[in-house]
Design a protein around this motif. Sequence first.
Motif, PDB file in Angstrom:
ATOM      1  N   TYR A  72     -12.817  61.592   7.672  1.00  0.00           N
ATOM      2  CA  TYR A  72     -12.002  61.326   6.493  1.00  0.00           C
ATOM      3  C   TYR A  72     -12.805  61.293   5.178  1.00  0.00           C
ATOM      4  CZ  TYR A  72      -8.112  59.777   9.570  1.00  0.00           C
ATOM      5  OH  TYR A  72      -7.096  59.588  10.538  1.00  0.00           O
TER       6      TYR A  72
ATOM      7  N   ALA B  48     -13.831  64.716   4.241  1.00  0.00           N
ATOM      8  CA  ALA B  48     -12.814  65.403   3.384  1.00  0.00           C
ATOM      9  C   ALA B  48     -12.568  65.264   2.270  1.00  0.00           C
ATOM     10  CB  ALA B  48     -11.447  65.496   4.582  1.00  0.00           C
TER      11      ALA B  48
ATOM     12  N   ILE C 106     -15.364  66.340  -0.117  1.00  0.00           N
ATOM     13  CA  ILE C 106     -15.424  67.602  -0.419  1.00  0.00           C
ATOM     14  C   ILE C 106     -14.100  68.460  -1.345  1.00  0.00           C
ATOM     15  CG2 ILE C 106     -15.385  70.025   0.592  1.00  0.00           C
ATOM     16  CD1 ILE C 106     -16.740  68.695   3.031  1.00  0.00           C
ATOM     17  N   ASN C 107     -12.769  67.967  -0.821  1.00  0.00           N
ATOM     18  CA  ASN C 107     -11.703  68.377  -1.515  1.00  0.00           C
ATOM     19  C   ASN C 107     -10.648  67.368  -1.468  1.00  0.00           C
ATOM     20  OD1 ASN C 107      -9.611  69.922  -2.403  1.00  0.00           O
ATOM     21  ND2 ASN C 107      -9.982  71.753  -1.290  1.00  0.00           N
TER      22      ASN C 107
ATOM     23  N   LYS D  85      -8.034  66.889  -3.104  1.00  0.00           N
ATOM     24  CA  LYS D  85      -6.484  67.259  -3.273  1.00  0.00           C
ATOM     25  C   LYS D  85      -6.139  68.030  -1.862  1.00  0.00           C
ATOM     26  CE  LYS D  85      -6.490  69.742  -7.839  1.00  0.00           C
ATOM     27  NZ  LYS D  85      -6.543  70.872  -8.421  1.00  0.00           N
ATOM     28  N   ALA D  86      -6.961  68.642  -1.282  1.00  0.00           N
ATOM     29  CA  ALA D  86      -6.487  69.099   0.061  1.00  0.00           C
ATOM     30  C   ALA D  86      -6.437  67.888   0.974  1.00  0.00           C
ATOM     31  CB  ALA D  86      -7.587  70.009   0.581  1.00  0.00           C
ATOM     32  N   ALA D  87      -7.495  66.952   0.861  1.00  0.00           N
ATOM     33  CA  ALA D  87      -7.187  65.849   1.729  1.00  0.00           C
ATOM     34  C   ALA D  87      -6.182  65.181   1.768  1.00  0.00           C
ATOM     35  CB  ALA D  87      -8.534  64.929   1.423  1.00  0.00           C
ATOM     36  N   ARG D  88      -5.396  64.798   0.442  1.00  0.00           N
ATOM     37  CA  ARG D  88      -4.417  64.390   0.194  1.00  0.00           C
ATOM     38  C   ARG D  88      -3.325  64.891   0.942  1.00  0.00           C
ATOM     39  NH1 ARG D  88      -0.633  65.077  -4.080  1.00  0.00           N
ATOM     40  NH2 ARG D  88       0.802  63.291  -3.990  1.00  0.00           N
ATOM     41  N   LEU D  89      -3.107  66.244   0.807  1.00  0.00           N
ATOM     42  CA  LEU D  89      -2.210  67.030   1.553  1.00  0.00           C
ATOM     43  C   LEU D  89      -1.943  66.859   2.935  1.00  0.00           C
ATOM     44  CD1 LEU D  89      -1.634  70.165  -0.788  1.00  0.00           C
ATOM     45  CD2 LEU D  89      -0.444  68.140  -0.952  1.00  0.00           C
ATOM     46  N   VAL D  90      -3.288  66.728   3.577  1.00  0.00           N
ATOM     47  CA  VAL D  90      -3.161  66.599   5.019  1.00  0.00           C
ATOM     48  C   VAL D  90      -2.868  65.207   5.557  1.00  0.00           C
ATOM     49  CG1 VAL D  90      -4.689  68.704   5.567  1.00  0.00           C
ATOM     50  CG2 VAL D  90      -5.798  66.413   5.145  1.00  0.00           C
ATOM     51  N   GLY D  91      -2.544  64.479   4.395  1.00  0.00           N
ATOM     52  CA  GLY D  91      -2.241  63.047   4.586  1.00  0.00           C
ATOM     53  C   GLY D  91      -3.132  61.884   4.346  1.00  0.00           C
ATOM     54  N   LEU D  92      -4.277  62.333   3.819  1.00  0.00           N
ATOM     55  CA  LEU D  92      -5.305  61.370   3.806  1.00  0.00           C
ATOM     56  C   LEU D  92      -5.074  60.557   2.307  1.00  0.00           C
ATOM     57  CD1 LEU D  92      -8.314  63.038   4.937  1.00  0.00           C
ATOM     58  CD2 LEU D  92      -6.865  61.323   6.568  1.00  0.00           C
TER      59      LEU D  92
ATOM     60  N   ILE E 210       1.530  61.756   3.611  1.00  0.00           N
ATOM     61  CA  ILE E 210       1.544  61.022   4.662  1.00  0.00           C
ATOM     62  C   ILE E 210       2.855  60.831   5.283  1.00  0.00           C
ATOM     63  CG2 ILE E 210       0.648  59.086   3.865  1.00  0.00           C
ATOM     64  CD1 ILE E 210      -0.417  60.498   7.197  1.00  0.00           C
TER      65      ILE E 210
ATOM     66  N   MET F 181       4.717  63.748   6.356  1.00  0.00           N
ATOM     67  CA  MET F 181       3.887  64.202   7.653  1.00  0.00           C
ATOM     68  C   MET F 181       4.560  63.468   8.725  1.00  0.00           C
ATOM     69  SD  MET F 181       0.306  65.111   6.981  1.00  0.00           S
ATOM     70  CE  MET F 181      -0.460  64.719   8.376  1.00  0.00           C
TER      71      MET F 181
ATOM     72  N   GLU G 109      -6.419  73.719  -2.639  1.00  0.00           N
ATOM     73  CA  GLU G 109      -5.701  72.705  -1.811  1.00  0.00           C
ATOM     74  C   GLU G 109      -5.664  72.788  -0.318  1.00  0.00           C
ATOM     75  OE1 GLU G 109      -2.746  71.023  -5.204  1.00  0.00           O
ATOM     76  OE2 GLU G 109      -1.805  72.519  -3.890  1.00  0.00           O
TER      77      GLU G 109
ATOM     78  N   ILE H  18     -11.259  72.851   3.481  1.00  0.00           N
ATOM     79  CA  ILE H  18     -12.038  71.983   2.889  1.00  0.00           C
ATOM     80  C   ILE H  18     -13.389  72.414   3.230  1.00  0.00           C
ATOM     81  CG2 ILE H  18     -12.926  69.268   3.476  1.00  0.00           C
ATOM     82  CD1 ILE H  18      -9.935  68.928   4.298  1.00  0.00           C
TER      83      ILE H  18
ATOM     84  N   TRP I 101      -1.274  73.317  10.664  1.00  0.00           N
ATOM     85  CA  TRP I 101      -0.078  73.116  10.777  1.00  0.00           C
ATOM     86  C   TRP I 101       0.778  73.291  11.717  1.00  0.00           C
ATOM     87  CZ3 TRP I 101       0.325  69.204   7.546  1.00  0.00           C
ATOM     88  CH2 TRP I 101      -0.457  69.095   6.436  1.00  0.00           C
TER      89      TRP I 101
END
Lengths: 353, 511
Positions: A208, A211, A214-215, A217-224, B334, B337, B351, B354, B420
């Motif tokens: 976590y 992630a 590094i990014n 924004k991407a981390a937020r979109l995968v639920g972090l 989240i 999700m 976005e 990573i 996904w």
Amino acid sequence: MMKVKQVLKRVTKHSLFFPLTCLAIVLIINLIKTPTFFRISLNNGVLYGYMMDILNRSSELIILAVGMTLVVAGSGGTDISVGAVSSVAGAVTIFALVGSMSSDTYRMPYGLAVLLGVLAGMVCGAFNGFLVAKLRIQPMVATLILFTAGRGIAQVITQGFILYVRKEQFKYLGNFIPGVPIPTPIFIATIVVVITVLILKKTALGLYIQAVGINSKAARLVGLNSTLFTFLVYTFSGLCAGIAGMIITSRVYSIDANNAGLNIELDAILAVAIGGNSLSGGKFSIAGSIIGAITIQALTTSLYAMKVTADQLPVYKAIVVIIIVMIQSTELKRMVKSLHHKFLCSRERRWAK
Amino acid sequence: MNKEKDVLLKMRGIDKKFPGVVALSKVDFTLRSGEIHALMGENGAGKSTLIKVLTGVEELDGGEIRLSGIDSPIINKSPQDAQAYGISTVYQELNLCPNLSVAENIFIGREPKRAGRIDWKTINKKSKEILEKFQIYIDETKPLENYSVAIQQMIAIARAVDISSKVLILDEPTSSLDEQEVDKLFEVMRQLKQQGLGIIFVTHYLEQVYRISDRITVLRNGLLVGEYETSKLPSVQLVAKMMGKELDDLSTLNKDTLQEHMEDREELLEANNLGRLGRIKPFNLCIHKGEVIGISGLLGSGRSELSRVIYGADKPDTGELIWKGKRLTVNAPIDAMKAGMAYLPESRIDEGIISDLSVRENIMIAFQAKRGLFHLLSKKEQEEYTDRYIDLLQIKTSDREVPIKQLSGGNQQKVILARWLLMNPEFMILDEPTRGIDVGTKTEIQKLVLQLAEKGKSIMFISSEIEEMLRVCSRMVILRDTAKVGELEGSELTQNNIMRAIAGGGKHDEG
Ligand SMILES: Nc1ncnc2c1ncn2[C@@H]1O[C@H](COP(=O)(O)OP(=O)(O)OP(=O)(O)O)[C@@H](O)[C@H]1O
Ligand SMILES: [Mg+2]
């Protein structure tokens, strides 16, 4: 032949190759200068020797470097307040123990005072974390606040005095526990490292943090929850600074708000860098940072051994930093390669003529 | 015609190895003056790498590059070197600075100066002119990040066109452009061609290749397959050359069965007046189980924005979301999700990926995030999942532990898709899922989408390619100026109807 080359390539590509080489160079130079460098002897029931000294002295740096590694990984920034925060933690503990006068009696249980000190460090870290994660202030600027104000706070707590704790028991943490031949700081550093590594290995925290670093924004979109993890790494760094503060004050059984842990934040950042960690965040190696911390302490110890005075020390360290940064620079690698290439081309042209 | 004289650029025997991969092996490439040369190949074939060694981003391991008018082989050590030779490039991954202004981005590295200072007035004025050539009318003093990926792509193109003097390289420049923008770009490309420039054009859109290119060079697995004149190579053969086999027939795609009984399907999601100020006007939308719903509209009409407020990527400020009959509050992605949604964002670099994490970690991250901090999947489980999806989507990578940034663009996209799919979500938002993905895999992905729908999953599909949407969607939402203006369904779903509806004046307006 081919195989040797391949093995060599794999060894040099390993992420710990660089920090280990640095350490090895420092140690070898020492060995040449001081043949007794690796000798460890038992005196009065405790272990003595340069190596023991280096390990002992590097303990607080290792602890700070562990916290700093996660800060760098998770936020791409550095926490420059750790030196000042450890001073605050030390001041809180000693004030809790003896009040605003040097003394040989405790006002409260020792354990409770230590807990308060460490907690103070954590609160400072949480404050940094709030600024960086929630208010989105640049890490350098955010931690600059406590970097400057921290020692002031410590001064206020100690009311400007250097407070001493004249009690044998208080020295245990930073020196030896009677009957144990190994310095206590080494145990504390080991415990901090082991617990941290266990948490990182047994939970998804390491993934976590990387992630988010590094990014985000991407981390937020995968639920972090990027904000939460940024906040956590700074709080953890504060915790580490608190623990380091306990060792620093116990070593000299006193708190000098102005000088406790002075400039140690720079060493901690340097340790992370020597450890092969990118200062822009992401992938990290705790092992690398630990080796980095030991390297720096070895360097300091050996420079002292070579009769370099404390005021000159920064100059020598700066030189080492420049060399290390240059070796790690990809731009420099490119330049060297291109020079090499030009050389080959000109040689070819000469052949052609 | 004196052939040799026309040759602008000659690459011979180009070799490039990365650890574990041979990206290029003995590749030849020739570009003539006044031609548009398409560079084609599957994902990971080596197209971008060929361009990168040409422009000095990557160092070549072997071979030589010659430019007309220069006697010895040239070696570019950096993109600046290449620019000095008159080669300018739009890379596949846009390398613009999001927080600098649009004008700064256009002039970065070559700012006009007056009395030793950067001449902002000229920069802004010239930028405006340059953009107007592409009929882009935006505020050039605003930060670049204020604009959509498509606009950013156009800005990158405008910048490159402005610099180029001999060779212009466009690596998948149209991947997020609408038809209108593509037309504008082609217009400019034709003009440059007339002026004698050589243009290298990388794309996965066959139709565009046949519309604009004079010649095609095909790569496969880092090897040169051949160079062909576009007019003499039928598209079926082109595809066969790229894939090394015939393409599966598209007619196996069958969405018709899906459309039946749509009425008595259960509702999955309902948006009531959902909206966000300045991004997407409040809209109503209902999505059924097993449905593939398309979102269509011009650039800037709010396609992505609509999907983002549903997933909580942008928090809606009005309206409510009903999920399986109950109100669902989404404070952060989240929450969506956990309810069973998945979201593949439009911008892969910003976005999606990573970059420093491995392929495995990039695939596992969403699943792991949903499981929570304390339920770390064992390494073995992670590897099994990863391998399964590498296999399923045919992700080209030398190892599951390589950083995702080392994969080719199309393969990165597949990794994000895998991320996904692994979640087995009930509702999937796919914003440009096939961007940068080669022809063969594209059909596979479309098939996959229909298979998922057959299993009762719902999918929101957004694509700038109407044809692709027609192939998979059973219903389409039409957007105009950030507002939902209508829906098309069943037999109404034709290219013409959609074009008319998104341009305005369609009869399906809700008002
Ligand atoms: N920096 C890198 N390090 C390691 N491998 C790389 C690197 N860049 C590219 N590769 C590998 O080289 C091969 C060719 O990649 P390249 O990006 O040229 O493909 P491409 O033809 O542009 O594909 P796409 O259509 O997906 O963009 C791939 O297998 C990729 O994994
Ligand atoms: Mg590419």
